[in-house]
Design a protein around this motif. Structure first.
Motif, PDB file in Angstrom:
ATOM      1  N   GLU A  16       0.749  -1.226   0.024  1.00 27.43           N
ATOM      2  CA  GLU A  16      -0.104   0.055   0.070  1.00 27.43           C
ATOM      3  C   GLU A  16       0.554   0.968   0.179  1.00 27.43           C
ATOM      4  N   GLY A  17       1.461   1.389   0.297  1.00 23.95           N
ATOM      5  CA  GLY A  17       2.495   2.537   0.886  1.00 23.95           C
ATOM      6  C   GLY A  17       3.893   2.682  -0.210  1.00 23.95           C
ATOM      7  N   ARG A  18       3.705   2.088  -1.558  1.00 23.30           N
ATOM      8  CA  ARG A  18       4.636   2.685  -2.309  1.00 23.30           C
ATOM      9  C   ARG A  18       4.085   3.383  -3.277  1.00 23.30           C
ATOM     10  N   GLN A  19       4.582   4.554  -3.507  1.00 24.78           N
ATOM     11  CA  GLN A  19       4.238   5.656  -3.936  1.00 24.78           C
ATOM     12  C   GLN A  19       4.798   5.537  -5.606  1.00 24.78           C
ATOM     13  N   GLY A  20       3.963   6.178  -6.606  1.00 25.91           N
ATOM     14  CA  GLY A  20       3.665   6.036  -8.211  1.00 25.91           C
ATOM     15  C   GLY A  20       4.387   8.197  -8.714  1.00 25.91           C
ATOM     16  N   ALA A  21       4.376   8.331  -8.919  1.00 24.13           N
ATOM     17  CA  ALA A  21       4.487   9.934  -9.478  1.00 24.13           C
ATOM     18  C   ALA A  21       2.851  10.755  -8.980  1.00 24.13           C
ATOM     19  N   GLY A  22       3.454  10.757  -7.656  1.00 21.68           N
ATOM     20  CA  GLY A  22       1.906  11.162  -7.438  1.00 21.68           C
ATOM     21  C   GLY A  22       1.159  11.077  -6.662  1.00 21.68           C
ATOM     22  N   ARG A  23       0.999  10.100  -6.298  1.00 22.67           N
ATOM     23  CA  ARG A  23       0.216   8.768  -5.789  1.00 22.67           C
ATOM     24  C   ARG A  23       0.499   7.598  -6.065  1.00 22.67           C
ATOM     25  N   PRO A  24      -0.551   6.821  -5.016  1.00 23.74           N
ATOM     26  CA  PRO A  24      -0.381   5.490  -4.701  1.00 23.74           C
ATOM     27  C   PRO A  24       0.325   5.019  -6.131  1.00 23.74           C
ATOM     28  N   LEU A  25       1.166   4.363  -5.577  1.00 19.71           N
ATOM     29  CA  LEU A  25       1.450   2.903  -7.207  1.00 19.71           C
ATOM     30  C   LEU A  25       0.193   1.898  -7.850  1.00 19.71           C
ATOM     31  N   TYR A  26      -0.589   1.460  -6.942  1.00 23.57           N
ATOM     32  CA  TYR A  26      -0.812   0.301  -7.376  1.00 23.57           C
ATOM     33  C   TYR A  26      -2.435   1.434  -8.439  1.00 23.57           C
ATOM     34  N   GLU A  27      -2.881   2.506  -7.496  1.00 20.89           N
ATOM     35  CA  GLU A  27      -3.989   3.980  -8.870  1.00 20.89           C
ATOM     36  C   GLU A  27      -2.767   4.304  -9.733  1.00 20.89           C
ATOM     37  N   GLU A  28      -2.370   4.295 -10.104  1.00 22.88           N
ATOM     38  CA  GLU A  28      -1.384   4.486 -11.589  1.00 22.88           C
ATOM     39  C   GLU A  28      -1.196   3.545 -12.008  1.00 22.88           C
ATOM     40  N   ILE A  29      -0.996   2.356 -11.707  1.00 26.80           N
ATOM     41  CA  ILE A  29      -0.917   0.653 -12.511  1.00 26.80           C
ATOM     42  C   ILE A  29      -2.809   0.886 -13.030  1.00 26.80           C
ATOM     43  N   VAL A  30      -3.599   0.798 -11.919  1.00 24.79           N
ATOM     44  CA  VAL A  30      -5.146   0.517 -12.767  1.00 24.79           C
ATOM     45  C   VAL A  30      -5.790   2.337 -13.385  1.00 24.79           C
ATOM     46  N   LEU A  31      -5.096   2.834 -13.116  1.00 24.14           N
ATOM     47  CA  LEU A  31      -5.787   3.650 -13.796  1.00 24.14           C
ATOM     48  C   LEU A  31      -4.617   3.722 -15.171  1.00 24.14           C
ATOM     49  N   LYS A  32      -3.513   2.979 -15.688  1.00 22.13           N
ATOM     50  CA  LYS A  32      -2.514   3.267 -16.696  1.00 22.13           C
ATOM     51  C   LYS A  32      -3.559   2.055 -17.950  1.00 22.13           C
ATOM     52  N   ALA A  33      -3.875   0.529 -16.817  1.00 25.25           N
ATOM     53  CA  ALA A  33      -4.484  -0.025 -17.624  1.00 25.25           C
ATOM     54  C   ALA A  33      -6.027   0.090 -18.138  1.00 25.25           C
ATOM     55  N   GLY A  40      -9.880  -5.180 -17.076  1.00 26.25           N
ATOM     56  CA  GLY A  40      -9.799  -4.628 -16.051  1.00 26.25           C
ATOM     57  C   GLY A  40      -9.016  -4.858 -15.377  1.00 26.25           C
ATOM     58  N   ALA A  41      -9.482  -4.746 -13.832  1.00 27.26           N
ATOM     59  CA  ALA A  41      -8.074  -4.538 -12.851  1.00 27.26           C
ATOM     60  C   ALA A  41      -8.704  -4.507 -11.608  1.00 27.26           C
ATOM     61  N   THR A  42      -7.900  -5.536 -10.562  1.00 30.27           N
ATOM     62  CA  THR A  42      -8.470  -5.269  -9.215  1.00 30.27           C
ATOM     63  C   THR A  42      -7.303  -5.693  -8.561  1.00 30.27           C
ATOM     64  N   VAL A  43      -7.170  -4.782  -7.455  1.00 32.53           N
ATOM     65  CA  VAL A  43      -6.242  -4.999  -6.325  1.00 32.53           C
ATOM     66  C   VAL A  43      -7.372  -5.070  -4.689  1.00 32.53           C
ATOM     67  N   LEU A  44      -5.981  -6.306  -4.415  1.00 39.21           N
ATOM     68  CA  LEU A  44      -6.485  -7.004  -4.176  1.00 39.21           C
ATOM     69  C   LEU A  44      -6.094  -6.674  -2.591  1.00 39.21           C
ATOM     70  N   ARG A  45      -6.325  -6.762  -0.981  1.00 41.45           N
ATOM     71  CA  ARG A  45      -5.661  -5.931   0.315  1.00 41.45           C
ATOM     72  C   ARG A  45      -5.642  -7.590   1.007  1.00 41.45           C
ATOM     73  N   GLY A  46      -4.562  -7.597   1.416  1.00 42.20           N
ATOM     74  CA  GLY A  46      -4.404  -8.446   2.185  1.00 42.20           C
ATOM     75  C   GLY A  46      -3.519  -8.431   3.734  1.00 42.20           C
ATOM     76  N   PRO A  47      -3.947  -8.656   4.613  1.00 41.74           N
ATOM     77  CA  PRO A  47      -3.612  -8.409   5.857  1.00 41.74           C
ATOM     78  C   PRO A  47      -2.756  -9.272   6.146  1.00 41.74           C
ATOM     79  N   MET A  48      -1.838  -9.856   5.750  1.00 40.28           N
ATOM     80  CA  MET A  48      -0.673  -9.905   5.878  1.00 40.28           C
ATOM     81  C   MET A  48       0.055 -10.409   5.102  1.00 40.28           C
ATOM     82  N   GLY A  49       1.786 -10.353   5.058  1.00 39.44           N
ATOM     83  CA  GLY A  49       2.794 -11.130   3.930  1.00 39.44           C
ATOM     84  C   GLY A  49       3.709 -10.209   4.682  1.00 39.44           C
ATOM     85  N   PHE A  50       4.888 -10.580   4.113  1.00 38.42           N
ATOM     86  CA  PHE A  50       6.100 -10.263   3.864  1.00 38.42           C
ATOM     87  C   PHE A  50       6.896 -10.934   2.309  1.00 38.42           C
ATOM     88  N   GLY A  51       7.405  -9.872   1.772  1.00 40.37           N
ATOM     89  CA  GLY A  51       7.897 -10.060   0.528  1.00 40.37           C
ATOM     90  C   GLY A  51      10.048 -10.359   0.577  1.00 40.37           C
TER      91      GLY A  51
END
Length: 113
Positions: A16-33, A40-51
């Motif tokens: 969630e916290g990753r930023q794109g160019a002036g907006r959250p990265l996930y918004e930037e990707i969905v808007l570009k799509a 279509g595009a779907t953003v799924l929010r997870g209650p827990m994870g690690f990378g």
């Protein structure tokens, strides 16, 4: 029922916290799509994870950070997904990006999608 159609599933694991160019990265990707006319595009929010860093991100009440794991899923024809990947080439800090071949067996609903 519609005949199965070959397609590609683009899956982006990010947070969630990753930023794109002036907006959250996930918004930037969905808007570009959407701008590119993808199905279509779907953003799924997870209650827990690690990378890669192995740092846990959780939705515990005491952890007030809004940096939960996100998965962005987009299904479309391979050439259309590739056009989106090309447009995302300059985006920094995406996270893990995967592609897999899928069969679309039904598309659409009461509201048309």
């Amino acid at each position: 029922m519609q005949a199965p159609q070959p397609a590609v599933l683009l899956r982006i694991y990010t947070e969630e916290g990753r930023q794109g160019a002036g907006r959250p990265l996930y918004e930037e990707i969905v808007l570009k799509a959407r701008e590119l006319g993808l199905a279509g595009a779907t953003v799924l929010r997870g209650p827990m994870g690690f990378g890669r860093s192995a740092r846990l991100h959780t939705a515990k009440i005491l952890d007030l950070s809004a940096n939960l794991p996100l998965v962005i899923e987009i299904v479309d024809a391979e050439d259309r997904i590739q056009a989106l990947l090309d447009a995302m080439d300059g985006m920094k800090n995406l996270g893990l990006v995967t592609l897999e071949k899928v069969q679309v067996v039904h598309w659409g609903g009461v509201d048309g999608g």
